[in-house]
Each structure stands twice: as structure tokens, then as C-alpha cells.
Design an enzyme around this catalytic site. Structure first.
Site, PDB file in Angstrom:
ATOM      1  N   HIS A  24       0.852  -1.201   0.000  1.00  0.00           N
ATOM      2  CA  HIS A  24       0.000   0.000   0.000  1.00  0.00           C
ATOM      3  C   HIS A  24       0.878   1.238   0.000  1.00  0.00           C
ATOM      4  CE1 HIS A  24      -3.201   2.807   1.089  1.00  0.00           C
ATOM      5  NE2 HIS A  24      -4.019   1.871   0.653  1.00  0.00           N
ATOM      6  N   ASP A  42      -7.987  -5.320  -0.773  1.00  0.00           N
ATOM      7  CA  ASP A  42      -8.381  -6.107  -1.945  1.00  0.00           C
ATOM      8  C   ASP A  42      -8.120  -7.600  -1.760  1.00  0.00           C
ATOM      9  OD1 ASP A  42      -9.381  -4.055  -3.549  1.00  0.00           O
ATOM     10  OD2 ASP A  42      -7.373  -3.472  -4.190  1.00  0.00           O
TER      11      ASP A  42
END
Ligand SMILES: CC(=O)SCCNC(=O)CCNC(=O)[C@H](O)C(C)(C)COP(=O)(O)OP(=O)(O)OC[C@H]1O[C@@H](n2cnc3c(N)ncnc32)[C@H](O)[C@@H]1OP(=O)(O)O
Ligand SMILES: O=C([O-])CC(=O)C(=O)O
Length: 374
Positions: A262, A313
Site C-alpha cells: 500500500h 483487496d
């Protein structure tokens, strides 16, 4: 000679504006929507309550919630132009292309399209939020060769989404895990798609143009497209036993493992524990412990080899599979949820606008003469 003092590729670490909508805090590993922890909202609130919170800054009163629910239920029936546009697109295109086109058609048919008053923007946001499930569901069904299922005004937003997709009212486990995922996906500060929406809004373009652009940005596998890529990874790996060899080969080729890493969180995504708990419920419900074993093997393998943790996700991709969605429908579900954050940011940008136009450092040829005779 450089004109700029420092270059921030990918705008990494750059604070470009203020926002009161959400706070992503990598230090405390938390995410707040208007001050409320997203994890608490995901387990206690409905997505309609979160919609009101993101748009208006406060959780709704019972009367405000009733108004929003009534408006949403009226607006959830697909306008003819949108239905026709979806049905006209080839099933060979990606479902994200269908979402992008549907929003564009909705805007082109909206008499309020160029009205950027707060009142009109809220009305357009309510309509977009209400319509997207119908688009996503219709598209998955036509790809499966199934007839559309009409929206029902007696169901909640999440119930109706699943009803239109599968033609059955979902059981409680599926409903609650699905609604939690929508709330976790609803907003995440200046991510790439939201920033895209703000850039478009900053030129004083209309809301549907901004959302259409945001959908394009979300489609990529480095952003929203990763939830779909996660499932394709599981399909490619096949079983928990295959994980080590697959992972070693993938990392040796310097390829990214989708659903991990991320830009802001470096010690794990704050939303993952809540989504993981929801995934566990779904695994119990469906009995697919084999998929959870592969999930855990890949997570541990990445941790051991790279120290990189999963992002939202990762659990969401597997959860949508267990709910019965087609893999290519995962990112469109993300669209339906993120419409809330995008539209909140569009309104915030418009209320205190500054054209977004950064600088670049030129590294091409120096000035030269155009050849004679050209
Ligand atoms: C809801 C969301 O949109 S969350 C994000 C969804 N996207 C994905 O899951 C795609 C996979 N992940 C990635 O590509 C990245 O982690 C991103 C794009 C999300 C963030 O990346 P950035 O902050 O730009 O970091 P960057 O890509 O430079 O990665 C830093 C290092 O970690 C490595 N790395 C980061 N993520 C991964 C990954 N998923 N798999 C393997 N290596 C990775 C990079 O290769 C790089 O290594 P290097 O320094 O040896 O070159
Ligand atoms: O914040 C980001 O860069 C990506 C992300 O997790 C999101 O948009 O939900």
C-alpha cells in the site's frame, strides 16, 4: 538546469490539500470516516447511514435516514437509456468499461448535469449510488446469459444489490459480509481514483465527468483492479501446497503480488482485520477451507519473504468469490461503494476549489530551430 527543487514521483508523501472526509493514519493503523472508525461502521452501520455521514458530515437522524432511503429506493430502477447502453456493449469488454459508460450515459441524460449547486450535487450523488447496483447486476447476469432481475423497493441497498445479481434474497451471513465490504470500500482519502475525481472537478467540470474519470483510474490493477487480480492469482496457484514455488518464481521475476502492499500503510491495511473476520464467516458458511488455506499460505509467504502485508483487496477478492460473484465483477462492486467517497470529495473540492495543476521538470531537447522547408 533544474527549475524545481525536488521531484516527488507519483506524488508520494506530498500533501496536496486538506480534507474533512476521512483520515488514513498509518501510524495508528486506523481509518476514520468523519471521525468515526471505519471498522466500527463496517460492523454496526448500514451503507445508507455511511452515505449520509460521508456526504453531510454527520450520521443521519431517523428522519434524515428515512428520506435518504426513500430517495434511493425510488432511484434504483435503471433509466431506459442506461439499460440500453449496458445491453449494447459487447460482453467481451471489461465490466469496468460498462460502469464507466453507464455513468457517462446517466450524466448525459440528466437535466441537472451542469448544475453544480450543493443541492443538485447531492441529488446526483444519491441517484448514482442508487443506480450502480443495477448496472453491476445487469452486466453480470447478461454475461451469464441470464434475464435481468428487477430492483425491489422493499429491500435495503445491500439486499437489493444481491437480489438483482442472483435473483434470491441473500442469507444473513452473505448480506452482512457484503455490506461490511461496501462500507470498508466506501472512502479512503486521496487515493488515485479520488484524486482523479478531484482533478476533474477542479476544472469546474460536472460530477458525472469526475466520476467517469475516477472509474477509469480505479480499473487499474495497482488500485481497485487488484481485487479481481487476487482471484486470478488464486486460480493460477491452485492450492496451498503450490504457494511457495509460485511465490518464489513470481518474486524472482520481480513481479508484484496483487492484493499486497500500500502507498500509505506500510504495516498492514487498517481495513484488513474487519474484512478478514467477514471472510472467515463466509468460509464457515461455504465450507471452502481449501481457499482459506491458500489465502493464509500466500499471506504468510509474502510476510516471510518481503515483510509486505495484504491490503483490503486481498480478503475482499476472495470474499466476493465466495459470495458467488464473477471475478470481473469485483472491481465494479468497488465502484458502487466508492461512488460515496468520490461524490463527497467532488463536493468538498467544489466548495473550496483551486485548479489542480502541478509543475514538471522538462528533460527533453533544448530549444532548436525547425528545419527550413518544413
Ligand atoms: C484498494 C487499493 O487500491 S489498495 C492497492 C491495491 N493494489 C495492489 O494490491 C497492487 C500490488 N501492490 C502494489 O503494486 C504496491 O504495493 C502499490 C502500488 C499498492 C503501492 O506501491 P508504492 O507505494 O508505489 O510502492 P512500490 O511499488 O514502489 O513498492 C516498494 C517496494 O515494495 C515492493 N512491493 C510493493 N508491493 C508489492 C507487491 N504487491 N508484491 C511484490 N512486491 C511489492 C516493490 O517491488 C518495491 O520493491 P523495490 O524497492 O525493491 O523496488
Ligand atoms: O488509498 C489508496 O491509495 C488505495 C486504497 O487503499 C483505496 O483507495 O481504498
Amino acid at each position: 538546469m533544474s527549475q524545481t527543487s525536488e521531484i516527488h514521483r507519483g506524488l508520494a508523501g506530498v500533501v496536496v490539500d486538506v480534507t474533512a472526509i476521512s483520515k488514513v493514519d498509518p501510524e495508528s493503523n486506523s481509518l476514520l470516516y468523519r471521525g468515526y472508525p471505519a471498522q466500527q461502521l463496517a460492523t454496526h452501520a448500514t451503507v445508507e447511514e455511511v452515505a449520509h455521514l460521508l456526504w453531510h458530515g454527520e450520521l443521519p437522524s431517523p428522519d434524515q435516514l428515512a428520506v435518504l432511503i426513500a430517495e434511493g429506493r425510488t432511484a434504483r430502477f435503471l433509466p431506459d437509456a442506461v439499460r440500453a447502453a449496458v445491453e449494447a456493449l459487447p460482453v467481451t469488454c471489461h465490466p469496468m468499461d460498462v460502469c464507466r459508460t453507464a455513468v457517462s450515459v446517466l450524466g448525459a441524460n440528466d437535466p441537472r448535469a451542469e448544475d453544480s449547486s450543493r443541492e443538485a450535487e447531492i441529488a446526483k450523488a444519491v441517484q448514482l449510488f442508487a443506480v450502480m447496483p443495477g448496472v453491476v447486476a445487469l452486466d453480470q447476469r447478461r454475461r451469464r446469459g441470464l434475464e435481468p432481475v428487477e430492483a425491489r423497493a422493499d429491500l435495503s441497498y445491500a439486499e437489493n444489490f444481491l437480489w438483482m445479481t442472483f435473483g434470491v434474497v441473500p442469507d444473513d451471513v452473505v448480506l452482512r459480509t457484503f455490506e461490511s465490504s461496501l462500507i470498508l470500500y466506501a472512502e479512503h482519502s486521496f487515493n488515485a481514483s479520488t484524486f482523479t475525481a478531484r482533478v476533474i472537478t477542479s476544472t469546474l467540470a460536472d460530477l458525472h465527468s469526475a466520476v467517469t474519470g475516477a472509474i477509469g483510474a480505479l480499473k487499474g490493477p495497482l488500485h481497485g483492479g487488484a481485487n479481481e487480480a487476487v482471484m486470478r492469482t488464486f486460480d493460477a496457484i491452485g492450492s496451498a501446497a503450490n504457494v511457495p514455488a509460485w511465490l518464489d518464481a513470481t518474486l524472482a521475476r520481480k513481479e508484484k503480488v496483487m492484493g499486497f502492499g500500500h502507498r500509505v500503510y506500510k504495516r498492514g491495511d487498517s481495513r484488513v482485520p474487519t474484512m478478514r473476520a467477514a471472510l472467515d464467516d463466509l468460509v464457515e458458511h461455504t465450507g471452502r477451507h481449501d481457499l482459506l488455506e491458500m489465502y493464509e499460505a500466500l499471506e504468510q509467504g509474502m510476510r516471510d519473504r518481503t515483510g509486505i502485508e495484504p491490503n483490503l483487496d486481498y480478503p475482499a477478492g476472495l470474499a466476493y468469490h465466495l459470495m458467488g460473484f464473477d471475478t470481473s465483477t469485483f472491481t465494479p462492486i468497488f465502484v458502487a461503494a466508492r461512488v460515496l467517497g468520490w461524490t463527497a470529495h467532488i463536493m468538498e473540492q467544489r466548495a473550496a476549489n483551486a485548479l489542480i495543476r502541478p509543475l514538471s521538470e522538462y528533460v527533453g531537447p533544448p530549444q532548436r530551430e525547425v528545419p527550413e522547408g518544413l
